[in-house]
Design a protein around this motif. Structure first.
Motif, mmCIF file in Angstrom:
data_model
loop_
_atom_site.group_PDB
_atom_site.id
_atom_site.type_symbol
_atom_site.label_atom_id
_atom_site.label_comp_id
_atom_site.label_asym_id
_atom_site.label_seq_id
_atom_site.Cartn_x
_atom_site.Cartn_y
_atom_site.Cartn_z
ATOM 1 N N SER A 213 0.829 -1.205 0.000
ATOM 2 C CA SER A 213 0.000 0.000 0.000
ATOM 3 C C SER A 213 0.862 1.253 0.000
ATOM 4 O O SER A 213 0.620 2.193 -0.766
ATOM 5 N N ARG A 214 1.904 1.265 0.834
ATOM 6 C CA ARG A 214 2.756 2.449 0.918
ATOM 7 C C ARG A 214 3.588 2.622 -0.349
ATOM 8 O O ARG A 214 3.755 3.753 -0.838
ATOM 9 N N ALA A 215 4.107 1.519 -0.872
ATOM 10 C CA ALA A 215 4.931 1.599 -2.085
ATOM 11 C C ALA A 215 4.113 2.078 -3.271
ATOM 12 O O ALA A 215 4.582 2.875 -4.090
ATOM 13 N N ALA A 216 2.868 1.598 -3.390
ATOM 14 C CA ALA A 216 2.006 2.016 -4.499
ATOM 15 C C ALA A 216 1.710 3.509 -4.426
ATOM 16 O O ALA A 216 1.725 4.214 -5.437
ATOM 17 N N ILE A 217 1.445 3.997 -3.214
ATOM 18 C CA ILE A 217 1.143 5.419 -3.031
ATOM 19 C C ILE A 217 2.329 6.291 -3.437
ATOM 20 O O ILE A 217 2.162 7.363 -4.027
ATOM 21 N N VAL A 218 3.541 5.824 -3.153
ATOM 22 C CA VAL A 218 4.739 6.592 -3.486
ATOM 23 C C VAL A 218 5.095 6.479 -4.962
ATOM 24 O O VAL A 218 5.399 7.482 -5.632
ATOM 25 N N LEU A 219 5.052 5.257 -5.499
ATOM 26 C CA LEU A 219 5.576 5.009 -6.845
ATOM 27 C C LEU A 219 4.664 5.477 -7.968
ATOM 28 O O LEU A 219 5.135 6.019 -8.980
ATOM 29 N N ILE A 220 3.369 5.241 -7.843
ATOM 30 C CA ILE A 220 2.472 5.517 -8.965
ATOM 31 C C ILE A 220 2.480 6.986 -9.399
ATOM 32 O O ILE A 220 2.615 7.281 -10.594
ATOM 33 N N PRO A 221 2.398 7.949 -8.482
ATOM 34 C CA PRO A 221 2.387 9.353 -8.942
ATOM 35 C C PRO A 221 3.674 9.772 -9.654
ATOM 36 O O PRO A 221 3.620 10.355 -10.745
ATOM 37 N N ILE A 222 4.838 9.486 -9.059
ATOM 38 C CA ILE A 222 6.087 9.946 -9.671
ATOM 39 C C ILE A 222 6.387 9.205 -10.971
ATOM 40 O O ILE A 222 6.915 9.784 -11.928
ATOM 41 N N SER A 223 6.054 7.911 -11.021
ATOM 42 C CA SER A 223 6.323 7.149 -12.240
ATOM 43 C C SER A 223 5.319 7.476 -13.343
ATOM 44 O O SER A 223 5.665 7.458 -14.528
ATOM 45 N N ALA A 224 4.080 7.804 -12.979
ATOM 46 C CA ALA A 224 3.072 8.170 -13.984
ATOM 47 C C ALA A 224 3.485 9.448 -14.699
ATOM 48 O O ALA A 224 3.311 9.574 -15.924
ATOM 49 N N VAL A 225 4.033 10.395 -13.963
ATOM 50 C CA VAL A 225 4.537 11.628 -14.583
ATOM 51 C C VAL A 225 5.649 11.289 -15.577
ATOM 52 O O VAL A 225 5.705 11.857 -16.680
ATOM 53 N N SER A 226 6.527 10.371 -15.214
ATOM 54 C CA SER A 226 7.626 9.978 -16.095
ATOM 55 C C SER A 226 7.110 9.266 -17.336
ATOM 56 O O SER A 226 7.628 9.466 -18.438
ATOM 57 N N VAL A 227 6.093 8.421 -17.172
ATOM 58 C CA VAL A 227 5.502 7.729 -18.321
ATOM 59 C C VAL A 227 4.933 8.737 -19.309
ATOM 60 O O VAL A 227 5.169 8.649 -20.524
ATOM 61 N N LEU A 228 4.189 9.707 -18.805
ATOM 62 C CA LEU A 228 3.598 10.723 -19.669
ATOM 63 C C LEU A 228 4.682 11.561 -20.355
ATOM 64 O O LEU A 228 4.535 11.948 -21.524
ATOM 65 N N ALA A 229 5.774 11.832 -19.630
ATOM 66 C CA ALA A 229 6.873 12.598 -20.224
ATOM 67 C C ALA A 229 7.518 11.828 -21.364
ATOM 68 O O ALA A 229 7.837 12.403 -22.417
ATOM 69 N N MET A 230 7.710 10.524 -21.190
ATOM 70 C CA MET A 230 8.328 9.711 -22.235
ATOM 71 C C MET A 230 7.391 9.539 -23.420
ATOM 72 O O MET A 230 7.831 9.515 -24.576
ATOM 73 N N ASP B 88 19.174 11.003 -23.951
ATOM 74 C CA ASP B 88 20.294 11.740 -23.381
ATOM 75 C C ASP B 88 19.773 12.824 -22.439
ATOM 76 O O ASP B 88 18.606 13.209 -22.475
ATOM 77 N N GLY B 89 20.707 13.311 -21.626
ATOM 78 C CA GLY B 89 20.393 14.441 -20.762
ATOM 79 C C GLY B 89 19.316 14.139 -19.742
ATOM 80 O O GLY B 89 19.228 13.052 -19.188
ATOM 81 N N GLY B 90 18.453 15.146 -19.520
ATOM 82 C CA GLY B 90 17.445 15.039 -18.474
ATOM 83 C C GLY B 90 16.386 13.997 -18.730
ATOM 84 O O GLY B 90 15.706 13.563 -17.788
ATOM 85 N N MET B 91 16.206 13.563 -19.987
ATOM 86 C CA MET B 91 15.179 12.570 -20.274
ATOM 87 C C MET B 91 15.539 11.195 -19.738
ATOM 88 O O MET B 91 14.658 10.349 -19.579
ATOM 89 N N ALA B 92 16.806 10.969 -19.454
ATOM 90 C CA ALA B 92 17.232 9.652 -18.969
ATOM 91 C C ALA B 92 16.552 9.300 -17.657
ATOM 92 O O ALA B 92 16.159 8.155 -17.423
ATOM 93 N N ARG B 93 16.404 10.294 -16.801
ATOM 94 C CA ARG B 93 15.783 10.022 -15.499
ATOM 95 C C ARG B 93 14.320 9.609 -15.672
ATOM 96 O O ARG B 93 13.811 8.759 -14.943
ATOM 97 N N TYR B 94 13.632 10.241 -16.638
ATOM 98 C CA TYR B 94 12.246 9.866 -16.891
ATOM 99 C C TYR B 94 12.153 8.455 -17.464
ATOM 100 O O TYR B 94 11.185 7.731 -17.195
#
Length: 429
Positions: free
Chosen positions: A89-106, A122-128
């Motif tokens: 429950s705690r991991a889902a609450i933390v991971l889904i928001p930050i990773s969803a933003v990265s998915v949309l960015a990619m 390259d560059g800043g996109m690697a983190r996403y």
């Protein structure tokens, strides 16, 4: 699986059943002969088959004795159930928001560049890019929490949870244009929750297999349009090139004759991709002179080392570095690791542990046979970081509570069959 796909790939390639021939053709159409690397590729294939079969069929005596214990029935442990649900429950609450933003960015990046497959950024996109992979784990943790919590007494809801989870994971990865990655990140949640949906397992698996075939065909056709021809995709092409990559063993043999062995250069490049993935964010690049196996194939096949999309397969890469001895040692080690992951999976006491070892098992199979050394390190340590955290958390198991206690409203009705769903690895098929 390895003992099957590589020989089948060789048969399809040598007999000419595949018209597209992949990125490397061992047959010289001008004179009707096969290149000098064909014999070495054949010998390597025989070695792969023999070693894989031996590792699959033979175990050390103490391991054989332990198998009975691993597949025996185990009583439910409410303490562990509560522990895994708390983590999920705690991991889902933390991971889904930050990773969803990265998915949309990619996804936006892929649409902006007009690319159907993003191999590197390259560059800043690697983190996403690598944060987007964590969406799969956020969804998987949420699925476990729902299946054992709100839906614990609703079997059909559990089936729907598994199907929706896999669909969301596939959606989050479509920007990669990859096929194996969907299986690597999507299959573990199916394996983890399969005992929970055992009454509807056939329906769920049939649905997932049908969806997987449609998805793989669609991705393969899209990727083919950007490569040699729009007609490149076919079943023989899949058997020839997409998995077994027999022709790349021949390429490796020919490259060794021309340029000599690489003595671990590409493997070290794969290992260094892990620290370099972090250090490049601050402008540091350790051992920049090291070449990856994809740079070698890009240079030798396409004439441009910057074209890093031809994967030689790990067997081909090991041949480039150490010859047939490297291929033999690789498949022995791979088989032993796969056996260990299988044992841990079947011995797991919780769905979260099944997710952990299911991921490591699929990683050993699907990120080695058709990939290259850097993939398994990146998937293991970057994409799989939440799984490592889960493993550390669950390894600190609290003392078991008394049998029959209902903790936090969780009551499990497991039996021996719940823990007998065996994770089939590449060396056991």
């Amino acid at each position: 699986m390895t003992a099957v796909v590589v020989p089948v790939s060789g048969i399809v390639h040598v007999t000419g059943m595949s018209e597209s021939r992949g990125f490397y053709d061992l047959h010289d159409a001008s004179n009707g002969d096969y290149s000098s690397g064909s014999l070495e590729a054949l010998l390597a294939t025989i070695a792969i088959t023999i070693v894989s079969c031996l590792v699959a069929s033979r175990r050390l005596p103490e391991e054989s004795a332990a198998i009975g214990k691993l597949t025996g029935s185990r009583k439910p442990d409410p303490g562990l159930d509560q522990r895994q649900l708390r983590f999920c429950s705690r991991a889902a609450i933390v991971l889904i928001p930050i990773s969803a933003v990265s998915v949309l960015a990619m996804k936006a990046f892929a649409e902006e560049t007009g690319s159907s497959r993003i191999v590197q950024v390259d560059g800043g996109m690697a983190r996403y890019a690598f944060l987007s992979h964590w969406f799969a784990w956020g969804v998987a943790f949420l699925a476990i929490w729902l299946a054992l919590g709100a839906f614990q007494n609703i079997p059909k809801a559990k089936v729907a949870t598994v199907l929706v989870a896999v669909a969301l994971i596939a959606w989050s990865l479509d920007w990669t244009g990859g096929r194996s990655i969907i299986a690597v990140l999507g299959l573990p949640i199916v394996l983890a929750l399969l005992p929970q949906i055992r009454r509807y397992a056939k329906f769920a698996l049939t649905t997932l297999v049908a969806a997987a075939v449609i998805t793989m065909v669609s991705i393969s056709r899209t990727r083919a349009e950007g490569y040699r021809s729009s007609e490149a995709f076919s079943i023989p092409a899949v058997l020839d090139w997409q998995w077994g990559r027999f022709s790349m063993l021949g390429f490796a043999a020919e490259n060794v004759k021309t340029n000599g062995y690489m003595f671990g250069e590409t493997v070290l490049s794969g290992v260094m991709s892990v620290p370099n993935g972090i250090l490049t964010l601050i402008g540091v690049d350790l051992f920049p002179q090291l070449r990856s196996s994809m740079e070698i194939t890009g240079q030798e096949i396409l004439g441009d080392p910057s074209q890093k999309y031809i994967l030689p397969g790990l067997a081909g890469e090991l041949y480039l570095n150490f010859g047939i001895l490297g291929v033999i040692v690789l498949h022995y080690v791979l088989g032993r690791l796969a056996n260990a992951a299988d044992d841990k999976f079947r011995a797991a006491d919780t769905e979260l542990e099944r997710l952990i070892y299911g991921y490591w098992g699929t990683l050993l199979v699907l990120s080695t046979v058709p990939a290259q050394s850097g993939a398994i390190f990146n998937y293991g340590l970057f994409s799989g970081l939440p799984i490592i955290v889960a493993w550390v958390y669950m390894s600190q198991k609290s003392s078991k509570t008394a049998d029959g206690v209902n903790v936090a409203g969780i009551k499990r009705h497991n039996n021996a069959s719940d823990h007998n769903v065996k994770f089939e690895t590449s060396v056991r098929n």
